[in-house]
Design an enzyme around this catalytic site. Structure first.
Site, mmCIF file in Angstrom:
data_model
loop_
_atom_site.group_PDB
_atom_site.id
_atom_site.type_symbol
_atom_site.label_atom_id
_atom_site.label_comp_id
_atom_site.label_asym_id
_atom_site.label_seq_id
_atom_site.Cartn_x
_atom_site.Cartn_y
_atom_site.Cartn_z
ATOM 1 N N ARG A 40 -4.784 6.891 8.180
ATOM 2 C CA ARG A 40 -4.373 5.664 7.487
ATOM 3 C C ARG A 40 -2.888 5.351 7.711
ATOM 4 N NH1 ARG A 40 -3.217 4.203 1.400
ATOM 5 N NH2 ARG A 40 -3.979 2.056 1.254
ATOM 6 N N ILE A 66 -2.631 -3.589 2.676
ATOM 7 C CA ILE A 66 -3.710 -2.702 3.115
ATOM 8 C C ILE A 66 -4.378 -2.248 1.817
ATOM 9 C CG2 ILE A 66 -2.075 -0.735 3.277
ATOM 10 C CD1 ILE A 66 -3.952 0.488 5.393
ATOM 11 N N SER A 67 -5.670 -2.437 1.727
ATOM 12 C CA SER A 67 -6.378 -2.207 0.457
ATOM 13 C C SER A 67 -6.306 -0.750 0.015
ATOM 14 C CB SER A 67 -7.848 -2.610 0.593
ATOM 15 O OG SER A 67 -7.971 -4.000 0.712
ATOM 16 N N GLN A 68 -6.445 -0.576 -1.276
ATOM 17 C CA GLN A 68 -6.556 0.761 -1.866
ATOM 18 C C GLN A 68 -7.745 1.479 -1.207
ATOM 19 O OE1 GLN A 68 -7.298 0.431 -6.033
ATOM 20 N NE2 GLN A 68 -7.486 2.619 -6.370
#
Length: 224
Positions: A40, A66-68
């Site tokens: 990530r 950037i999403s959880q």
């Protein structure tokens, strides 16, 4: 040029994150394995390297995030991806969600409305590892009619309502996972398209997403 190194420290933090996601209710081992395989921190600014595996969203520019990881895992689990599924993704962003889908064997068609984010992904060398992802600059509300129909549709921004053109581009029996505005929050929905074109709707948890906007920006913040 950014150096891409996935060290033991990163891998250890990823395993710890996957264990945390499991405790939060992510039960699909394939989803957890796919996310465990993906560094990530590659998708974020070097400044975030130390905290890239915390379960939270981070800014990526252009007012986007950037999403959880939990949100990524949750939406992906709801999609029930099978190898060779043809998936339309609305909101490429950092391309992290796109890569999770590709890691699960999906053919991904992903749309980004922010020109700067779209262009930056063209120069993101790690994405060369996933030739099954096709990138498009455009308006997510329009979808990609030329490439329809799709087995699955995933929307990674909060929609004011279910976009009719995305429903049209879904196969009969296909599923869409989308957060839709409801009472100052967003309810995660899974929609299944019936043979007569109507939708079976399942309601899930509330989340917080950036808004899904119409049109596309030209890199100067101006809509086109």
């Amino acid at each position: 040029m950014k150096k891409y190194e996935d060290e033991y420290r990163h891998k250890g933090l990823r395993r710890k994150l996957m264990a945390a996601l499991q405790k939060k209710g992510i039960s699909d081992q394939k989803v957890l394995d796919a996310m465990n395989n993906i560094p990530r921190h590659f998708f974020m600014d070097l400044a975030f390297d130390q905290i890239a595996y915390e379960d939270r969203a981070f800014p990526i520019g252009e007012g986007q995030t950037i999403s959880q990881p939990y949100t990524v895992a949750y939406q992906t689990q709801l999609l029930e991806i099978k190898p060779f599924d043809k998936v339309l993704e609305i909101g490429t962003g950092s391309a992290y969600q796109s890569v999770v889908l590709a890691e699960l064997g999906a053919q991904v068609y992903t749309i980004e409305r922010q020109k700067k984010l779209f262009d930056s992904n063209k120069h993101f060398m790690y994405l060369k590892k996933y030739p099954g992802i096709k990138f498009f600059y455009g308006d997510g509300f329009e979808g990609l009619p030329t490439y329809a129909p799709f087995d699955k549709v995933i929307v990674t921004a909060a929609a004011p309502q279910i976009p009719p053109k995305l429903v049209e581009q879904l196969k009969t029996g296909g599923q869409m996972v989308i957060p839709v505005d409801e009472n100052n929050s967003q309810r995660m929905l899974r929609l299944t398209k019936r043979a007569d074109g109507t939708l079976a709707e399942e309601k899930f948890d509330f989340f917080s997403f950036v808004p899904m906007l119409e049109g596309k920006t030209n890199g100067n913040g101006n809509n086109q």
